[in-house]
Scaffold this motif. Structure first.
Motif, PDB file in Angstrom:
ATOM      1  N   GLY A 188       3.667  -3.362   5.746  1.00 15.49           N
ATOM      2  CA  GLY A 188       2.883  -4.343   6.460  1.00 15.49           C
ATOM      3  C   GLY A 188       3.624  -5.647   6.678  1.00 15.49           C
ATOM      4  O   GLY A 188       4.804  -5.812   6.340  1.00 15.49           O
ATOM      5  N   PHE A 189       2.877  -6.582   7.287  1.00 20.10           N
ATOM      6  CA  PHE A 189       3.456  -7.896   7.549  1.00 20.10           C
ATOM      7  C   PHE A 189       3.830  -8.624   6.258  1.00 20.10           C
ATOM      8  O   PHE A 189       4.807  -9.373   6.214  1.00 20.10           O
ATOM      9  CB  PHE A 189       2.471  -8.758   8.346  1.00 20.10           C
ATOM     10  CG  PHE A 189       2.180  -8.236   9.730  1.00 20.10           C
ATOM     11  CD1 PHE A 189       3.096  -8.391  10.755  1.00 20.10           C
ATOM     12  CD2 PHE A 189       0.986  -7.580  10.005  1.00 20.10           C
ATOM     13  CE1 PHE A 189       2.833  -7.921  12.036  1.00 20.10           C
ATOM     14  CE2 PHE A 189       0.707  -7.106  11.282  1.00 20.10           C
ATOM     15  CZ  PHE A 189       1.629  -7.272  12.295  1.00 20.10           C
ATOM     16  N   TYR A 190       3.028  -8.389   5.202  1.00 25.88           N
ATOM     17  CA  TYR A 190       3.191  -9.137   3.949  1.00 25.88           C
ATOM     18  C   TYR A 190       3.784  -8.288   2.831  1.00 25.88           C
ATOM     19  O   TYR A 190       3.840  -8.729   1.696  1.00 25.88           O
ATOM     20  CB  TYR A 190       1.842  -9.714   3.511  1.00 25.88           C
ATOM     21  CG  TYR A 190       1.238 -10.627   4.556  1.00 25.88           C
ATOM     22  CD1 TYR A 190       1.704 -11.928   4.716  1.00 25.88           C
ATOM     23  CD2 TYR A 190       0.217 -10.177   5.375  1.00 25.88           C
ATOM     24  CE1 TYR A 190       1.140 -12.759   5.688  1.00 25.88           C
ATOM     25  CE2 TYR A 190      -0.349 -10.999   6.333  1.00 25.88           C
ATOM     26  CZ  TYR A 190       0.123 -12.297   6.490  1.00 25.88           C
ATOM     27  OH  TYR A 190      -0.419 -13.123   7.459  1.00 25.88           O
ATOM     28  N   GLN A 191       4.204  -7.076   3.175  1.00 25.31           N
ATOM     29  CA  GLN A 191       4.865  -6.191   2.222  1.00 25.31           C
ATOM     30  C   GLN A 191       4.029  -5.952   0.964  1.00 25.31           C
ATOM     31  O   GLN A 191       4.448  -6.176  -0.164  1.00 25.31           O
ATOM     32  CB  GLN A 191       6.252  -6.728   1.851  1.00 25.31           C
ATOM     33  CG  GLN A 191       7.256  -6.689   2.983  1.00 25.31           C
ATOM     34  CD  GLN A 191       7.587  -5.265   3.388  1.00 25.31           C
ATOM     35  OE1 GLN A 191       8.326  -4.554   2.696  1.00 25.31           O
ATOM     36  NE2 GLN A 191       7.029  -4.799   4.517  1.00 25.31           N
ATOM     37  N   PHE A 192       2.777  -5.512   1.191  1.00 24.86           N
ATOM     38  CA  PHE A 192       1.901  -5.160   0.080  1.00 24.86           C
ATOM     39  C   PHE A 192       2.376  -3.871  -0.572  1.00 24.86           C
ATOM     40  O   PHE A 192       2.664  -2.879   0.120  1.00 24.86           O
ATOM     41  CB  PHE A 192       0.462  -4.955   0.563  1.00 24.86           C
ATOM     42  CG  PHE A 192      -0.253  -6.218   0.918  1.00 24.86           C
ATOM     43  CD1 PHE A 192      -0.751  -7.033  -0.078  1.00 24.86           C
ATOM     44  CD2 PHE A 192      -0.450  -6.575   2.252  1.00 24.86           C
ATOM     45  CE1 PHE A 192      -1.447  -8.187   0.246  1.00 24.86           C
ATOM     46  CE2 PHE A 192      -1.138  -7.717   2.572  1.00 24.86           C
ATOM     47  CZ  PHE A 192      -1.632  -8.543   1.574  1.00 24.86           C
ATOM     48  N   LEU A 193       2.416  -3.846  -1.902  1.00 23.12           N
ATOM     49  CA  LEU A 193       2.609  -2.601  -2.627  1.00 23.12           C
ATOM     50  C   LEU A 193       1.293  -1.814  -2.588  1.00 23.12           C
ATOM     51  O   LEU A 193       0.194  -2.407  -2.553  1.00 23.12           O
ATOM     52  CB  LEU A 193       3.033  -2.870  -4.071  1.00 23.12           C
ATOM     53  CG  LEU A 193       4.436  -3.432  -4.261  1.00 23.12           C
ATOM     54  CD1 LEU A 193       4.639  -3.886  -5.706  1.00 23.12           C
ATOM     55  CD2 LEU A 193       5.481  -2.384  -3.879  1.00 23.12           C
ATOM     56  N   PRO A 194       1.353  -0.493  -2.635  1.00 21.80           N
ATOM     57  CA  PRO A 194       0.118   0.296  -2.539  1.00 21.80           C
ATOM     58  C   PRO A 194      -0.913  -0.086  -3.604  1.00 21.80           C
ATOM     59  O   PRO A 194      -2.106  -0.207  -3.299  1.00 21.80           O
ATOM     60  CB  PRO A 194       0.605   1.735  -2.716  1.00 21.80           C
ATOM     61  CG  PRO A 194       2.012   1.723  -2.220  1.00 21.80           C
ATOM     62  CD  PRO A 194       2.559   0.376  -2.621  1.00 21.80           C
ATOM     63  N   ALA A 195      -0.475  -0.248  -4.843  1.00 19.48           N
ATOM     64  CA  ALA A 195      -1.438  -0.584  -5.901  1.00 19.48           C
ATOM     65  C   ALA A 195      -2.067  -1.941  -5.645  1.00 19.48           C
ATOM     66  O   ALA A 195      -3.275  -2.131  -5.867  1.00 19.48           O
ATOM     67  CB  ALA A 195      -0.716  -0.575  -7.249  1.00 19.48           C
ATOM     68  N   THR A 196      -1.267  -2.913  -5.187  1.00 20.75           N
ATOM     69  CA  THR A 196      -1.804  -4.249  -4.900  1.00 20.75           C
ATOM     70  C   THR A 196      -2.789  -4.180  -3.742  1.00 20.75           C
ATOM     71  O   THR A 196      -3.857  -4.794  -3.768  1.00 20.75           O
ATOM     72  CB  THR A 196      -0.658  -5.225  -4.563  1.00 20.75           C
ATOM     73  OG1 THR A 196       0.274  -5.239  -5.630  1.00 20.75           O
ATOM     74  CG2 THR A 196      -1.183  -6.617  -4.327  1.00 20.75           C
ATOM     75  N   GLY A 232      -5.947  -2.668  -4.918  1.00 22.05           N
ATOM     76  CA  GLY A 232      -6.639  -3.583  -5.805  1.00 22.05           C
ATOM     77  C   GLY A 232      -7.352  -4.699  -5.069  1.00 22.05           C
ATOM     78  O   GLY A 232      -8.379  -5.215  -5.545  1.00 22.05           O
ATOM     79  N   LEU A 233      -6.833  -5.075  -3.910  1.00 23.83           N
ATOM     80  CA  LEU A 233      -7.478  -6.123  -3.115  1.00 23.83           C
ATOM     81  C   LEU A 233      -8.601  -5.581  -2.232  1.00 23.83           C
ATOM     82  O   LEU A 233      -9.303  -6.357  -1.568  1.00 23.83           O
ATOM     83  CB  LEU A 233      -6.422  -6.819  -2.235  1.00 23.83           C
ATOM     84  CG  LEU A 233      -5.391  -7.674  -2.984  1.00 23.83           C
ATOM     85  CD1 LEU A 233      -4.270  -8.109  -2.039  1.00 23.83           C
ATOM     86  CD2 LEU A 233      -6.038  -8.897  -3.609  1.00 23.83           C
ATOM     87  N   GLY A 234      -8.735  -4.238  -2.248  1.00 27.09           N
ATOM     88  CA  GLY A 234      -9.806  -3.621  -1.449  1.00 27.09           C
ATOM     89  C   GLY A 234      -9.390  -3.248  -0.047  1.00 27.09           C
ATOM     90  O   GLY A 234     -10.233  -3.249   0.873  1.00 27.09           O
ATOM     91  N   GLY A 235      -8.088  -2.971   0.148  1.00 28.48           N
ATOM     92  CA  GLY A 235      -7.631  -2.576   1.476  1.00 28.48           C
ATOM     93  C   GLY A 235      -8.330  -1.324   1.969  1.00 28.48           C
ATOM     94  O   GLY A 235      -8.613  -0.394   1.194  1.00 28.48           O
ATOM     95  N   SER A 236      -8.589  -1.259   3.280  1.00 25.20           N
ATOM     96  CA  SER A 236      -9.377  -0.160   3.852  1.00 25.20           C
ATOM     97  C   SER A 236      -8.536   1.046   4.241  1.00 25.20           C
ATOM     98  O   SER A 236      -9.079   2.080   4.659  1.00 25.20           O
ATOM     99  CB  SER A 236     -10.140  -0.663   5.092  1.00 25.20           C
ATOM    100  OG  SER A 236      -9.210  -1.108   6.098  1.00 25.20           O
ATOM    101  N   THR A 237      -7.224   0.908   4.136  1.00 26.02           N
ATOM    102  CA  THR A 237      -6.336   1.999   4.545  1.00 26.02           C
ATOM    103  C   THR A 237      -5.440   2.364   3.380  1.00 26.02           C
ATOM    104  O   THR A 237      -5.281   1.581   2.424  1.00 26.02           O
ATOM    105  CB  THR A 237      -5.481   1.554   5.753  1.00 26.02           C
ATOM    106  OG1 THR A 237      -4.711   0.420   5.376  1.00 26.02           O
ATOM    107  CG2 THR A 237      -6.360   1.198   6.949  1.00 26.02           C
ATOM    108  N   PRO A 238      -4.812   3.588   3.457  1.00 31.65           N
ATOM    109  CA  PRO A 238      -3.921   3.981   2.344  1.00 31.65           C
ATOM    110  C   PRO A 238      -2.752   3.037   2.168  1.00 31.65           C
ATOM    111  O   PRO A 238      -2.310   2.782   1.051  1.00 31.65           O
ATOM    112  CB  PRO A 238      -3.462   5.382   2.746  1.00 31.65           C
ATOM    113  CG  PRO A 238      -4.520   5.886   3.673  1.00 31.65           C
ATOM    114  CD  PRO A 238      -5.023   4.705   4.425  1.00 31.65           C
ATOM    115  N   HIS A 239      -2.229   2.500   3.281  1.00 32.38           N
ATOM    116  CA  HIS A 239      -1.111   1.564   3.219  1.00 32.38           C
ATOM    117  C   HIS A 239      -1.448   0.333   4.055  1.00 32.38           C
ATOM    118  O   HIS A 239      -2.208   0.431   5.034  1.00 32.38           O
ATOM    119  CB  HIS A 239       0.179   2.216   3.730  1.00 32.38           C
ATOM    120  CG  HIS A 239       0.641   3.357   2.881  1.00 32.38           C
ATOM    121  ND1 HIS A 239       1.297   3.191   1.689  1.00 32.38           N
ATOM    122  CD2 HIS A 239       0.520   4.707   3.064  1.00 32.38           C
ATOM    123  CE1 HIS A 239       1.582   4.361   1.162  1.00 32.38           C
ATOM    124  NE2 HIS A 239       1.099   5.319   1.980  1.00 32.38           N
ATOM    125  N   ALA A 240      -0.854  -0.773   3.729  1.00 30.96           N
ATOM    126  CA  ALA A 240      -1.185  -2.025   4.405  1.00 30.96           C
ATOM    127  C   ALA A 240      -0.819  -1.998   5.880  1.00 30.96           C
ATOM    128  O   ALA A 240      -1.557  -2.538   6.721  1.00 30.96           O
ATOM    129  CB  ALA A 240      -0.455  -3.185   3.708  1.00 30.96           C
TER     130      ALA A 240
END
Length: 336
Positions: free
Chosen positions: A283-291, A294-302
């Motif tokens: 993603g734009f902000y380079q989210f790790l999958p676990a992070t 944990g933030l409640g992302g709606s997709t498997p990857h950011a």
């Protein structure tokens, strides 16, 4: 090389270029280093300030003790001067009586010699005794006159001897009394002199201690001044760094607005919605999958989520700057 690899290479180049620009030049310290330095120097300032105050109190207390002992030394000095004056007067009187006794001894010896000579002369000259005077007196009145004269001569001779002898005995007695008194006063004077020396030694020691305390206080004050100046320089550097950071935070890169400072976005992804890398960040902000989960992302990857969702969760993770450590590039661009 496909388009995906070209994008990744571009990101790497952008990251490297940004890192080179963002790292403080000339050995400039980071915010954390500066804050640690400021806190350390503030603690040292408090310690040095306390030490300076304590040494100042000790110096003032010692100065008061010095003043007290100097007053005592002055008082004992006056007492010593008076005792020495009395002792000198007593010894002078003793010496005078010794000289008087010697003179009277000589006078007594002279008087005895003169009387002995006079008696010899009387004897050799046929001076009549009392019987002869009676036998050869022309009358009773003449007899009384002659006898009275002889008695007066004898009495006068004896009086001279008694007077001189009494005066000599008196002089000897006075000399003994004065010798004993001089000894007593010498002992008393020596005691005062020892007390004066002891007080003077204490006063001198206190003066040295006051000087040492003053020197230590000045040294601590110099260290305090240097530490305070260094802390103020660090605070100015921190202020400049924060101002630079504030300007960086206001910078808007292409594709924005961004939920975190653009320099970090530029370092992390170059402003691109990148697919997962080897560590899984995307993603734009380079989210790790676990992070991301944990933030409640709606997709498997950011990177699969729309930008507004990535912006919202990135802002939540950023938490006004408190979550800056979640991005490695925050340190690289000087945001930590």
């Amino acid at each position: 090389m496909d388009r995906r690899h070209l994008r990744a290479a571009a990101v790497v180049l952008a990251v490297l270029a940004t890192a080179i620009v963002a790292v403080p030049a000339g050995g400039q310290q980071s915010e954390g280093d500066l804050r640690n330095r400021i806190d350390s120097q503030r603690g040292r300032e408090r310690s040095l300030s306390s030490s300076v105050a304590r040494l100042g109190r000790l110096e003032r207390a010692t100065a008061r003790e010095v003043a007290i002992y100097e007053q005592r030394v002055a008082a004992v000095q006056a007492e010593l001067a008076a005792a020495e004056t009395v002792l000198a007067s007593t010894e002078q009187r003793r010496d005078h009586q010794r000289e008087r006794a010697l003179r009277l001894r000589a006078r007594l010896h002279t008087s005895r010699t003169q009387l002995a000579t006079l008696l010899r002369e009387r004897y050799a000259g046929g001076r009549p005794d009392i019987v002869t005077v009676i036998l050869h007196s022309d009358g009773f009145a003449k007899l009384l006159e002659t006898v009275d004269f002889l008695k007066r001569v004898q009495v006068q001779d004896q009086r001279i001897l008694d007077t001189v002898k009494g005066a000599r005995q008196d002089a000897v007695s006075q000399r003994r009394v004065l010798t004993k008194l001089a000894t007593q006063r010498r002992v008393a004077t020596d005691a005062v002199r020892r007390r004066h020396a002891a007080l003077a030694t204490i006063a001198a020691g206190l003066s040295e201690r006051r000087a040492a305390l003053a020197q230590a206080r000045r040294a601590r004050a110099a260290l305090l001044s240097g530490t305070r100046a260094s802390r103020r320089r660090a605070e100015r550097s921190l202020t400049q760094l924060l101002a630079q950071r504030a300007r960086a935070l206001k910078a808007v890169g292409p594709g924005g607005p961004w939920a975190i400072p653009w320099p970090i976005v530029q370092c992390e992804s170059g402003g691109q919605n990148l697919p997962p890398n080897s560590a899984g960040a995307s993603g734009f902000y380079q989210f790790l999958p676990a992070t991301w989960r944990g933030l409640g992302g709606s997709t498997p990857h950011a990177y699969l989520a729309p930008k507004d969702e990535q912006d919202r969760l990135a802002e939540q993770l950023w938490a006004g700057g408190r979550g800056a450590r979640n991005w490695v590039c925050a340190a690289l661009v000087g945001m930590l």
